[in-house]
Scaffold this motif. Structure first.
Motif, PDB file in Angstrom:
ATOM      1  N   ILE A  52      86.072  14.669   2.367  1.00  0.00           N
ATOM      2  CA  ILE A  52      84.725  14.616   2.942  1.00  0.00           C
ATOM      3  C   ILE A  52      83.774  13.880   2.188  1.00  0.00           C
ATOM      4  CG2 ILE A  52      83.000  16.195   4.022  1.00  0.00           C
ATOM      5  CD1 ILE A  52      84.997  18.026   5.256  1.00  0.00           C
ATOM      6  N   GLU A  53      83.631  14.593   1.097  1.00  0.00           N
ATOM      7  CA  GLU A  53      82.627  13.905   0.181  1.00  0.00           C
ATOM      8  C   GLU A  53      82.859  12.463  -0.050  1.00  0.00           C
ATOM      9  OE1 GLU A  53      84.622  16.410  -0.535  1.00  0.00           O
ATOM     10  OE2 GLU A  53      83.493  18.046  -0.758  1.00  0.00           O
ATOM     11  N   THR A  54      84.082  12.010  -0.129  1.00  0.00           N
ATOM     12  CA  THR A  54      84.175  10.297  -0.169  1.00  0.00           C
ATOM     13  C   THR A  54      83.624   9.812   1.165  1.00  0.00           C
ATOM     14  OG1 THR A  54      86.234  10.710  -1.522  1.00  0.00           O
ATOM     15  CG2 THR A  54      86.166   8.617  -0.624  1.00  0.00           C
ATOM     16  N   ILE A  55      84.081  10.472   2.261  1.00  0.00           N
ATOM     17  CA  ILE A  55      83.520   9.595   3.597  1.00  0.00           C
ATOM     18  C   ILE A  55      82.129   9.719   3.385  1.00  0.00           C
ATOM     19  CG2 ILE A  55      83.605  10.427   5.922  1.00  0.00           C
ATOM     20  CD1 ILE A  55      86.380  11.261   5.735  1.00  0.00           C
ATOM     21  N   ALA A  56      81.316  10.699   3.145  1.00  0.00           N
ATOM     22  CA  ALA A  56      80.143  10.919   3.297  1.00  0.00           C
ATOM     23  C   ALA A  56      79.364   9.823   2.561  1.00  0.00           C
ATOM     24  CB  ALA A  56      79.535  12.454   2.593  1.00  0.00           C
ATOM     25  N   ASP A  57      80.017   9.748   1.262  1.00  0.00           N
ATOM     26  CA  ASP A  57      79.488   8.384   0.506  1.00  0.00           C
ATOM     27  C   ASP A  57      79.756   7.212   1.093  1.00  0.00           C
ATOM     28  OD1 ASP A  57      78.426   8.104  -2.648  1.00  0.00           O
ATOM     29  OD2 ASP A  57      80.260   6.746  -2.440  1.00  0.00           O
ATOM     30  N   SER A  58      80.901   6.945   1.659  1.00  0.00           N
ATOM     31  CA  SER A  58      81.163   5.552   2.143  1.00  0.00           C
ATOM     32  C   SER A  58      80.211   5.286   3.328  1.00  0.00           C
ATOM     33  CB  SER A  58      82.511   5.652   2.612  1.00  0.00           C
ATOM     34  OG  SER A  58      82.679   6.198   3.946  1.00  0.00           O
ATOM     35  N   VAL A  59      79.620   6.240   3.957  1.00  0.00           N
ATOM     36  CA  VAL A  59      78.404   5.957   5.104  1.00  0.00           C
ATOM     37  C   VAL A  59      77.055   6.098   4.566  1.00  0.00           C
ATOM     38  CG1 VAL A  59      80.314   6.345   6.668  1.00  0.00           C
ATOM     39  CG2 VAL A  59      78.798   8.295   6.032  1.00  0.00           C
ATOM     40  N   GLY A  60      76.771   6.265   3.413  1.00  0.00           N
ATOM     41  CA  GLY A  60      75.398   6.356   2.914  1.00  0.00           C
ATOM     42  C   GLY A  60      74.904   7.778   2.539  1.00  0.00           C
ATOM     43  N   TYR A  61      75.828   8.777   2.458  1.00  0.00           N
ATOM     44  CA  TYR A  61      75.187  10.123   2.202  1.00  0.00           C
ATOM     45  C   TYR A  61      75.730  10.624   0.782  1.00  0.00           C
ATOM     46  CZ  TYR A  61      73.625  10.394   7.068  1.00  0.00           C
ATOM     47  OH  TYR A  61      73.191   9.863   8.404  1.00  0.00           O
ATOM     48  N   ARG A  62      74.751  10.536  -0.214  1.00  0.00           N
ATOM     49  CA  ARG A  62      75.275  10.959  -1.409  1.00  0.00           C
ATOM     50  C   ARG A  62      75.317  12.420  -1.649  1.00  0.00           C
ATOM     51  NH1 ARG A  62      75.826   6.621  -0.661  1.00  0.00           N
ATOM     52  NH2 ARG A  62      74.917   4.696  -2.000  1.00  0.00           N
ATOM     53  N   ASN A  63      74.823  13.224  -0.721  1.00  0.00           N
ATOM     54  CA  ASN A  63      74.757  14.791  -0.751  1.00  0.00           C
ATOM     55  C   ASN A  63      75.597  14.976   0.334  1.00  0.00           C
ATOM     56  OD1 ASN A  63      74.074  17.332   0.175  1.00  0.00           O
ATOM     57  ND2 ASN A  63      72.482  17.372  -1.284  1.00  0.00           N
ATOM     58  N   ALA A  64      76.748  15.808   0.068  1.00  0.00           N
ATOM     59  CA  ALA A  64      77.683  16.072   1.083  1.00  0.00           C
ATOM     60  C   ALA A  64      77.185  17.223   2.069  1.00  0.00           C
ATOM     61  CB  ALA A  64      79.020  16.649   0.495  1.00  0.00           C
ATOM     62  N   PHE A  65      76.187  17.972   1.727  1.00  0.00           N
ATOM     63  CA  PHE A  65      75.425  18.925   2.749  1.00  0.00           C
ATOM     64  C   PHE A  65      74.734  18.357   3.771  1.00  0.00           C
ATOM     65  CE2 PHE A  65      72.226  22.376   3.764  1.00  0.00           C
ATOM     66  CZ  PHE A  65      73.258  23.015   4.132  1.00  0.00           C
ATOM     67  N   ALA A  66      73.934  17.325   3.159  1.00  0.00           N
ATOM     68  CA  ALA A  66      73.050  16.633   4.032  1.00  0.00           C
ATOM     69  C   ALA A  66      73.818  15.851   5.086  1.00  0.00           C
ATOM     70  CB  ALA A  66      72.217  15.640   3.474  1.00  0.00           C
ATOM     71  N   PHE A  67      75.184  15.229   4.625  1.00  0.00           N
ATOM     72  CA  PHE A  67      75.969  14.647   5.675  1.00  0.00           C
ATOM     73  C   PHE A  67      76.410  15.636   6.641  1.00  0.00           C
ATOM     74  CE2 PHE A  67      80.427  14.106   6.344  1.00  0.00           C
ATOM     75  CZ  PHE A  67      80.215  12.884   7.319  1.00  0.00           C
ATOM     76  N   SER A  68      76.673  16.837   5.960  1.00  0.00           N
ATOM     77  CA  SER A  68      77.545  17.632   7.076  1.00  0.00           C
ATOM     78  C   SER A  68      76.542  18.191   8.263  1.00  0.00           C
ATOM     79  CB  SER A  68      77.939  19.023   6.108  1.00  0.00           C
ATOM     80  OG  SER A  68      78.427  20.047   7.138  1.00  0.00           O
ATOM     81  N   ASN A  69      75.342  18.409   7.709  1.00  0.00           N
ATOM     82  CA  ASN A  69      74.186  18.678   8.746  1.00  0.00           C
ATOM     83  C   ASN A  69      74.099  17.573  10.080  1.00  0.00           C
ATOM     84  OD1 ASN A  69      73.666  21.181   7.554  1.00  0.00           O
ATOM     85  ND2 ASN A  69      71.963  20.593   6.095  1.00  0.00           N
ATOM     86  N   VAL A  70      73.723  16.279   9.315  1.00  0.00           N
ATOM     87  CA  VAL A  70      73.588  15.263  10.223  1.00  0.00           C
ATOM     88  C   VAL A  70      74.898  15.243  11.291  1.00  0.00           C
ATOM     89  CG1 VAL A  70      73.445  12.860  10.520  1.00  0.00           C
ATOM     90  CG2 VAL A  70      72.130  14.064   8.712  1.00  0.00           C
ATOM     91  N   PHE A  71      76.068  15.331  10.579  1.00  0.00           N
ATOM     92  CA  PHE A  71      77.228  15.101  11.783  1.00  0.00           C
ATOM     93  C   PHE A  71      77.361  16.137  12.711  1.00  0.00           C
ATOM     94  CE2 PHE A  71      81.789  15.606  12.531  1.00  0.00           C
ATOM     95  CZ  PHE A  71      82.200  14.443  12.499  1.00  0.00           C
ATOM     96  N   LYS A  72      76.772  17.540  12.164  1.00  0.00           N
ATOM     97  CA  LYS A  72      76.868  18.502  12.885  1.00  0.00           C
ATOM     98  C   LYS A  72      75.910  18.602  14.171  1.00  0.00           C
ATOM     99  CE  LYS A  72      76.747  23.530  13.369  1.00  0.00           C
ATOM    100  NZ  LYS A  72      76.596  25.057  12.438  1.00  0.00           N
ATOM    101  N   LYS A  73      74.929  17.990  13.868  1.00  0.00           N
ATOM    102  CA  LYS A  73      73.661  17.579  14.915  1.00  0.00           C
ATOM    103  C   LYS A  73      74.272  16.712  15.702  1.00  0.00           C
ATOM    104  CE  LYS A  73      68.813  15.878  15.276  1.00  0.00           C
ATOM    105  NZ  LYS A  73      67.865  15.444  14.864  1.00  0.00           N
ATOM    106  N   VAL A  74      74.910  15.717  15.489  1.00  0.00           N
ATOM    107  CA  VAL A  74      75.579  14.575  16.343  1.00  0.00           C
ATOM    108  C   VAL A  74      76.654  14.993  17.186  1.00  0.00           C
ATOM    109  CG1 VAL A  74      76.373  12.245  16.918  1.00  0.00           C
ATOM    110  CG2 VAL A  74      74.420  12.773  15.161  1.00  0.00           C
ATOM    111  N   THR A  75      77.577  15.710  16.642  1.00  0.00           N
ATOM    112  CA  THR A  75      78.811  16.091  17.019  1.00  0.00           C
ATOM    113  C   THR A  75      79.155  17.515  17.737  1.00  0.00           C
ATOM    114  OG1 THR A  75      80.216  16.580  14.914  1.00  0.00           O
ATOM    115  CG2 THR A  75      80.044  14.254  15.416  1.00  0.00           C
ATOM    116  N   GLY A  76      78.229  18.371  17.028  1.00  0.00           N
ATOM    117  CA  GLY A  76      78.395  19.690  17.301  1.00  0.00           C
ATOM    118  C   GLY A  76      79.089  20.566  16.323  1.00  0.00           C
TER     119      GLY A  76
END
Length: 280
Positions: free
Chosen positions: A244-268
């Protein structure tokens, strides 16, 4: 319906006052050849509600009259007559009827193999659209399947259905400035894009680009950037074993927790839950 979309579970409730007319690929092989799973029309009333946590193919929903609620871009929005939306694959998709209102609508559900379901599709989209011609075409196909089931006639109705879908989903492709922007963004989703940089790609001011995106996509440029990133991440979660950390970095999120929050907001759901619940 649950107030918080983050708590939604897979649900399909029609209710005694909801009427549906649909044609599925299992009964109409022409749909399969067009990469369409099913089409139909609905006349819905409470307690009608649908939650798809595993939407495998893109889904076009057009309101013909009345009003319901649709989960779009991570928030509930009114979906009334003269509106349409196109949800991408791999995201939380939910809608429901509201008290004291009937909701007339039509839909086209695409298969995972459809070009509209692949990762590069420009979705989700929401905007104003006269869905009545699309509804008539779907009813024409439905009536044909109830009677003669003539292959050639079915093909003509499907030609019309696809024409009206294109009329809603493809206008942005005729806007060359937007094509240039989002093609560039897709090639480098990890870049920390700013509104000024996106506007520069289009040769526009930031405000002009914002108006152009709202008119074509129903959202701001930065919201569209977020959706493209989440959509690409969801695709990787489903199709690869990357961390997940690798995927987050590949789409512009250096912070995996921030990526997780955004992902949850969009997908639930969190990325980890999204991946595990889609395993066979």
């Amino acid at each position: 319906m649950a107030r918080d979309h983050l708590d939604l579970l897979e649900t399909h409730i029609d209710g005694p006052d909801t009427k549906l007319w649909s044609v599925r690929a299992e009964e109409c092989p022409a749909l399969t050849r067009r990469h369409i799973a099913h089409v139909g029309l609905g006349d819905a009333a409470v307690p009608y509600r649908i939650v798809r946590t595993k939407l495998s193919g893109a889904y076009l929903h057009g309101s013909l009259g009345g009003e319901g609620r649709m989960l779009i871009d991570g928030r509930w929005r009114p979906h009334a007559g003269g509106m349409a939306s196109l949800a991408p694959a791999h995201v939380l998709h939910a809608f429901h009827a509201i008290p004291s209102r009937r909701w007339n609508y039509c839909w086209v559900r695409f298969t995972p193999t459809s070009p509209r379901s692949i990762i590069h599709a420009m979705a989700p989209i929401v905007g104003r659209f006269d869905c009545r011609p699309l509804g008539h075409a779907i009813m024409g196909l439905y009536d044909e399947m109830q009677g003669r089931r003539d292959i050639a006639t079915c093909a003509l109705w499907l030609d019309l259905i696809e024409t009206y879908v294109d009329a809603f989903a493809e206008p942005w492709r005729r806007e060359t400035r937007l094509v240039a922007v989002w093609n560039s963004v897709r090639q480098d989703l990890a870049r920390p894009w700013t509104l000024a940089e996106l506007a520069s790609l289009a040769g526009l001011s930031g405000e002009h680009l914002r108006r152009l995106c709202h008119g074509s996509l129903g959202r701001s440029p930065m919201q569209q950037l977020t959706n493209l990133r989440v959509q690409h991440a969801a695709h990787q979660l489903v199709t690869t074993d990357a961390k997940i950390e690798t995927i987050a970095d590949s789409v512009g999120y250096r912070n995996a927790f921030a990526f997780s929050n955004v992902f949850k907001k969009v997908t639930g759901v969190r990325p980890s839950h999204f991946r595990t619940r889609r395993q066979p």
